[in-house]
Design a protein around this motif. Structure first.
Motif, PDB file in Angstrom:
ATOM      1  N   PRO A 119      -7.107  -7.460   2.216  1.00 52.09           N
ATOM      2  CA  PRO A 119      -6.106  -7.165   1.176  1.00 52.09           C
ATOM      3  C   PRO A 119      -4.732  -6.786   1.714  1.00 52.09           C
ATOM      4  O   PRO A 119      -3.708  -7.219   1.173  1.00 52.09           O
ATOM      5  CB  PRO A 119      -6.756  -6.013   0.400  1.00 52.09           C
ATOM      6  CG  PRO A 119      -8.228  -6.283   0.516  1.00 52.09           C
ATOM      7  CD  PRO A 119      -8.402  -6.783   1.925  1.00 52.09           C
ATOM      8  N   ALA A 120      -4.676  -6.010   2.790  1.00 48.45           N
ATOM      9  CA  ALA A 120      -3.375  -5.621   3.339  1.00 48.45           C
ATOM     10  C   ALA A 120      -2.649  -6.826   3.922  1.00 48.45           C
ATOM     11  O   ALA A 120      -1.434  -6.998   3.726  1.00 48.45           O
ATOM     12  CB  ALA A 120      -3.563  -4.552   4.416  1.00 48.45           C
ATOM     13  N   MET A 168      -2.721  -7.836  -7.536  1.00 47.07           N
ATOM     14  CA  MET A 168      -2.786  -6.726  -6.598  1.00 47.07           C
ATOM     15  C   MET A 168      -3.626  -5.562  -7.107  1.00 47.07           C
ATOM     16  O   MET A 168      -3.901  -4.637  -6.384  1.00 47.07           O
ATOM     17  CB  MET A 168      -1.370  -6.213  -6.310  1.00 47.07           C
ATOM     18  CG  MET A 168      -0.523  -7.202  -5.551  1.00 47.07           C
ATOM     19  SD  MET A 168      -1.082  -7.447  -3.854  1.00 47.07           S
ATOM     20  CE  MET A 168      -1.831  -9.071  -3.964  1.00 47.07           C
ATOM     21  N   HIS A 169      -4.009  -5.591  -8.382  1.00 48.98           N
ATOM     22  CA  HIS A 169      -4.699  -4.432  -8.941  1.00 48.98           C
ATOM     23  C   HIS A 169      -6.199  -4.658  -8.926  1.00 48.98           C
ATOM     24  O   HIS A 169      -6.691  -5.774  -9.044  1.00 48.98           O
ATOM     25  CB  HIS A 169      -4.216  -4.162 -10.374  1.00 48.98           C
ATOM     26  CG  HIS A 169      -2.748  -3.939 -10.453  1.00 48.98           C
ATOM     27  ND1 HIS A 169      -2.138  -2.819  -9.937  1.00 48.98           N
ATOM     28  CD2 HIS A 169      -1.749  -4.704 -10.971  1.00 48.98           C
ATOM     29  CE1 HIS A 169      -0.832  -2.889 -10.149  1.00 48.98           C
ATOM     30  NE2 HIS A 169      -0.574  -4.023 -10.762  1.00 48.98           N
ATOM     31  N   GLY A 192      -5.941 -15.972  -3.785  1.00 52.61           N
ATOM     32  CA  GLY A 192      -6.422 -14.610  -3.872  1.00 52.61           C
ATOM     33  C   GLY A 192      -7.902 -14.595  -4.182  1.00 52.61           C
ATOM     34  O   GLY A 192      -8.384 -15.383  -5.000  1.00 52.61           O
ATOM     35  N   GLN A 206       2.358 -12.251   0.957  1.00 51.69           N
ATOM     36  CA  GLN A 206       3.118 -12.440  -0.275  1.00 51.69           C
ATOM     37  C   GLN A 206       4.509 -11.826  -0.176  1.00 51.69           C
ATOM     38  O   GLN A 206       5.479 -12.375  -0.688  1.00 51.69           O
ATOM     39  CB  GLN A 206       2.340 -11.841  -1.451  1.00 51.69           C
ATOM     40  CG  GLN A 206       1.060 -12.609  -1.758  1.00 51.69           C
ATOM     41  CD  GLN A 206       0.240 -11.953  -2.843  1.00 51.69           C
ATOM     42  OE1 GLN A 206       0.003 -10.756  -2.814  1.00 51.69           O
ATOM     43  NE2 GLN A 206      -0.202 -12.736  -3.807  1.00 51.69           N
ATOM     44  N   VAL A 207       4.615 -10.687   0.501  1.00 44.06           N
ATOM     45  CA  VAL A 207       5.925 -10.060   0.699  1.00 44.06           C
ATOM     46  C   VAL A 207       6.803 -10.936   1.568  1.00 44.06           C
ATOM     47  O   VAL A 207       7.994 -11.146   1.305  1.00 44.06           O
ATOM     48  CB  VAL A 207       5.767  -8.661   1.330  1.00 44.06           C
ATOM     49  CG1 VAL A 207       7.111  -8.125   1.797  1.00 44.06           C
ATOM     50  CG2 VAL A 207       5.149  -7.701   0.321  1.00 44.06           C
ATOM     51  N   ARG A 255      -1.316  -8.996   1.090  1.00 41.70           N
ATOM     52  CA  ARG A 255      -0.090  -8.437   0.503  1.00 41.70           C
ATOM     53  C   ARG A 255       1.101  -8.702   1.410  1.00 41.70           C
ATOM     54  O   ARG A 255       2.191  -9.037   0.938  1.00 41.70           O
ATOM     55  CB  ARG A 255      -0.262  -6.935   0.267  1.00 41.70           C
ATOM     56  CG  ARG A 255      -1.121  -6.578  -0.933  1.00 41.70           C
ATOM     57  CD  ARG A 255      -0.983  -5.107  -1.295  1.00 41.70           C
ATOM     58  NE  ARG A 255      -1.463  -4.237  -0.240  1.00 41.70           N
ATOM     59  CZ  ARG A 255      -2.712  -3.812  -0.126  1.00 41.70           C
ATOM     60  NH1 ARG A 255      -3.619  -4.193  -1.002  1.00 41.70           N
ATOM     61  NH2 ARG A 255      -3.062  -3.010   0.862  1.00 41.70           N
ATOM     62  N   ASP A 256       0.914  -8.575   2.732  1.00 42.81           N
ATOM     63  CA  ASP A 256       1.994  -8.848   3.681  1.00 42.81           C
ATOM     64  C   ASP A 256       2.464 -10.289   3.559  1.00 42.81           C
ATOM     65  O   ASP A 256       3.670 -10.575   3.591  1.00 42.81           O
ATOM     66  CB  ASP A 256       1.534  -8.578   5.111  1.00 42.81           C
ATOM     67  CG  ASP A 256       1.467  -7.097   5.440  1.00 42.81           C
ATOM     68  OD1 ASP A 256       2.059  -6.299   4.690  1.00 42.81           O
ATOM     69  OD2 ASP A 256       0.820  -6.751   6.446  1.00 42.81           O
ATOM     70  N   GLY A 272      -9.136  -8.738  -3.757  1.00 44.46           N
ATOM     71  CA  GLY A 272      -7.752  -8.532  -3.348  1.00 44.46           C
ATOM     72  C   GLY A 272      -7.427  -9.119  -1.993  1.00 44.46           C
ATOM     73  O   GLY A 272      -6.279  -9.076  -1.553  1.00 44.46           O
TER      74      GLY A 272
END
Length: 429
Positions: free
Chosen positions: A104-105, A27-28, A348, A111-112, A108-109, A352
């Motif tokens: 990227p957003a 994520m970084h 990934g 993965q959550v 991340r969603d 990101g």
């Protein structure tokens, strides 16, 4: 297949409707990510290369993939957003809604969502491969969507008065999600009805397993409802079976209705809790190489089992129910399942963002390819629209005699218990 099995996801959720494996970037922002920000064309090429190496169909669904590379790498990109648009255009040429790019957003969603907690209204979405309409696979239990009465197979035609025509799943998810406590309005087509639902977004913590011991004329029946194959599903299922065994359940009803799928390893782990031996699932890649997952002698019970399925039972649910059916371990009761049999690798990328690529298909132990076909139950029990509405509005009736499919499952379990006792009696010296 260059995939890590514990990352495989078989889902039909708001982020996906097929099997996936999550690998790659964190994520970084790394040096590599900074490079991709400065060189968006490299990101386009990375996506092309991944498709070229791993896509399940070596003909790329009859697309000249080399020409695609020449076209898209011949362009100049001045920003990541331009590269993202080009990547999505490039992937659309494959005609595969499950091979898709996530910014990227969105990544991340995704993965959550597999971690067991999400924010939204609790709807799993898919995109119909032919009509391109956004279809509800199933609402998650005890969420704003299920409480409002949204049902599997509902078609979302508008989100906050914005038409969903031409919209993909990722775009729809970004519109449906938002801050906790805010509202979103969904316009639904159900048959020839048009319905409107105003939903308040919430933080949704997923507890995938609910269970109870129910007294009946059969004795003590263990009822287990599995809502999703999330990260904690295997452990919760193990605890449920062990507790019900301690309470001396005589048989089980496993409810997979409206379960859209989730993590592949969870479906395999759970299958092993019911199966002592036999194949669970096979995956076949573009070279035709099949990999099998098998039971390993670790079953927690051999008591009779009936599994409830319906049109909202998808992917990982179909792997589990197909394995139990093909191995003669369980009787399936309900209606035909959703029909999702594709495996995706989710990776990934350097900036990101993420890419889901269809890399294989899965087969049940008997070799059934259930993609678009689904699994037929042993005992067909259709619900009327009125019955579905009633159960949707009265969730406490699910898994009781007021639930027609559950009532029929008890009849099937009665027969299985009788046969089980007969086999045990015959095996005695």
């Amino acid at each position: 297949m260059d995939i890590t099995k514990r990352g495989l996801v078989l889902g039909s959720t708001a982020f996906a409707v097929a099997a996936m494996t999550v690998t790659g970037a964190g994520m970084h922002l790394s040096k590599g990510q900074a490079f991709f920000q400065e060189s968006p064309k490299e990101l386009v090429d990375e996506v092309w290369q991944l498709i070229n190496r791993t896509y399940v169909d070596a003909t790329f669904n009859q697309v000249d993939w080399q020409s695609v590379r020449q076209e898209y790498l011949g362009r100049n990109y001045t920003s990541r957003e331009e590269a993202y648009t080009a990547i999505r255009e490039m992937l659309e040429l494959l005609g595969d809604p499950y091979t898709r790019f996530m910014n990227p957003a969105e990544f991340r969603d995704m993965q959550v969502d597999t971690s067991g907690e999400l924010t939204g209204v609790g709807i799993q979405l898919s995109q119909d491969e032919e009509t391109k309409e956004l279809v509800v696979v199933a609402p998650i239990e005890d969420t704003p969507a299920s409480q409002a009465g949204i049902l599997a197979r509902d078609v979302i035609t508008k989100i906050n008065d914005q038409t969903t025509e031409g919209m993909d799943v990722n775009q729809a998810v970004s519109l449906i999600r938002g801050p906790v406590g805010t509202e979103v309005t969904l316009t639904i087509r159900r048959g020839d009805q048009e319905l409107e639902f105003k939903l308040q977004r919430a933080r949704i913590e997923l507890h995938p397993v609910r269970y109870s011991l129910q007294d009946s004329s059969l004795g003590k029946v263990g009822y287990i409802r599995l809502n999703q194959f999330s990260a904690n599903a295997s452990e919760e299922m193990k605890e449920a079976i062990q507790d019900l065994e301690r309470q001396q359940a005589t048989g089980y009803v496993l409810d997979l209705r409206s379960n859209p799928g989730g993590l592949l390893y969870a479906s395999i782990d759970i299958a092993r809790m019911w199966l002592n031996e036999g194949v669970i699932v096979s995956t076949v890649d573009r070279q035709g190489i099949a990999e099998q997952e098998r039971a390993n002698g670790s079953a927690l019970t051999d008591k009779p089992l009936v599994v409830l399925v319906d049109g909202g039972s998808a992917s990982a649910s179909e792997i589990l129910s197909g394995a139990l059916q093909d191995n003669g371990r369980a009787v399936l009761v309900g209606t035909q399942t959703f029909g999702k049999g594709l495996v995706q690798s989710v990776r990934g990328l350097g900036d990101g963002s993420g890419l889901a690529v269809t890399v294989a298909k899965y087969l049940t132990p008997s070799g059934r390819d259930i993609n678009k076909q689904g699994i037929e139950p042993n005992v067909l029990v259709e619900l009327t629209d009125e019955q579905r509405e009633t159960l949707s509005q009265n969730r406490d009736q699910i898994g009781t005699l007021a639930d027609p499919q559950y009532a029929r499952a008890l009849e099937a379990l009665r027969q299985e218990i009788a046969a089980h006792r007969q086999r045990r009696a015959e095996s005695l010296p």
